[in-house]
Design a protein around this motif. Structure first.
Motif, short mmCIF file in Angstrom:
data_model
loop_
_atom_site.label_atom_id
_atom_site.label_comp_id
_atom_site.label_asym_id
_atom_site.label_seq_id
_atom_site.Cartn_x
_atom_site.Cartn_y
_atom_site.Cartn_z
N MET A 153 -24.37 41.27 -5.31
CA MET A 153 -25.10 41.69 -4.11
C MET A 153 -26.62 41.52 -4.25
N LYS A 154 -27.05 40.86 -5.28
CA LYS A 154 -28.49 40.68 -5.53
C LYS A 154 -29.17 40.04 -4.32
N GLY A 155 -30.30 40.63 -3.93
CA GLY A 155 -31.07 40.08 -2.82
C GLY A 155 -30.60 40.54 -1.45
N ARG A 156 -29.55 41.35 -1.41
CA ARG A 156 -29.02 41.84 -0.14
C ARG A 156 -29.28 43.33 -0.01
N GLU A 157 -29.46 43.78 1.23
CA GLU A 157 -29.67 45.21 1.47
C GLU A 157 -28.31 45.89 1.62
N PHE A 158 -28.05 46.85 0.74
CA PHE A 158 -26.80 47.58 0.78
C PHE A 158 -26.96 48.89 0.05
N THR A 159 -26.00 49.78 0.25
CA THR A 159 -25.99 51.06 -0.45
C THR A 159 -24.62 51.26 -1.08
N ILE A 160 -24.53 52.25 -1.98
CA ILE A 160 -23.26 52.56 -2.61
C ILE A 160 -22.89 54.02 -2.36
N VAL A 161 -21.59 54.29 -2.40
CA VAL A 161 -21.08 55.66 -2.28
C VAL A 161 -20.11 55.89 -3.43
N PRO A 162 -20.61 56.32 -4.60
CA PRO A 162 -19.73 56.56 -5.75
C PRO A 162 -18.98 57.88 -5.57
N MET A 163 -17.70 57.88 -5.94
CA MET A 163 -16.88 59.09 -5.84
C MET A 163 -15.97 59.19 -7.05
N MET A 164 -16.00 60.35 -7.71
CA MET A 164 -15.14 60.59 -8.87
C MET A 164 -13.88 61.34 -8.40
#
Length: 202
Positions: A153-164
């Motif tokens: 995803m390098k160079g792209r605008e994005f977010t993550i939602v980590p969940m355990m």
């Protein structure tokens, strides 16, 4: 999630042991894995990939297999704006799904930003718990997915939602599925499911 919101960054706690901490070496290693998996077939009737299941062992063991899964993200990465990462808890016992308490996740390839709005909306349902930074850093199942995500995803605008994910009951699983279902139906979202796969056999 506290009223003050998410703060700070989670260290790449397993860099230097489960995988290299060198930016250049890690980038080259992941590229080699992805090149070897580049011929992964995608038929027209498969539809648009929405989720993948990936192993989470050290990259010397699981990297080549994980690359085959992550080639599916490569297919759709231009439309992906948010990546949900679900990983099982190996060290802490709890009956829930825990959301992050930090705003960023560090990787040798750059930091990944947590989607605070989505985390807040999920926390407000009252169904999720919160993982401390210490618990988060001890766990490896989420972290082992992050370098592949950072590279692809390098160079792209994005977010993550980590969940355990803890040890949840069937009725809880149904409830969580209902809460996450609307996100799964949106083209801009992608799900990475971190799995142990198999610890025995040949």
């Amino acid at each position: 999630m506290s009223g003050k919101g998410l703060r700070g960054a989670r260290r790449a706690a397993h860099a230097g042991s489960w995988y290299t901490s060198s930016n250049a070496e890690l980038d080259a290693q992941l590229q080699e894995f992805l090149n070897d998996a580049d011929s992964a077939p995608l038929s027209e009737d498969q539809g648009t990939p929405r989720a993948i299941i990936c192993p989470h062992a050290g990259f010397s063991y699981s990297g080549p297999t994980a690359a085959w899964s992550f080639q599916q993200l490569a297919v759709v990465r231009d439309r992906v704006k948010r990546i949900f990462i679900l990983g099982p808890s190996h060290h802490v016992a709890f009956r829930s799904i825990a959301l992050p308490s930090v705003a960023e996740y560090e990787t040798p390839l750059g930091n990944l930003t947590v989607d605070q709005q989505v985390v807040k909306s999920l926390a407000e349902t009252g169904e999720f718990s919160e993982m401390s930074r210490e618990v988060d850093e001890e766990e490896h199942s989420i972290e082992m997915q992050l370098p592949f995500i950072a590279k692809l995803m390098k160079g792209r605008e994005f977010t993550i939602v980590p969940m355990m994910v803890g040890s949840i009951k069937p009725e809880q699983a149904s409830s969580f599925a209902e809460l996450l279902g609307p996100f799964f139906g949106e083209d801009e979202n992608f799900f990475v499911i971190s799995s142990d796969f198999c610890h025995w056999g040949r």
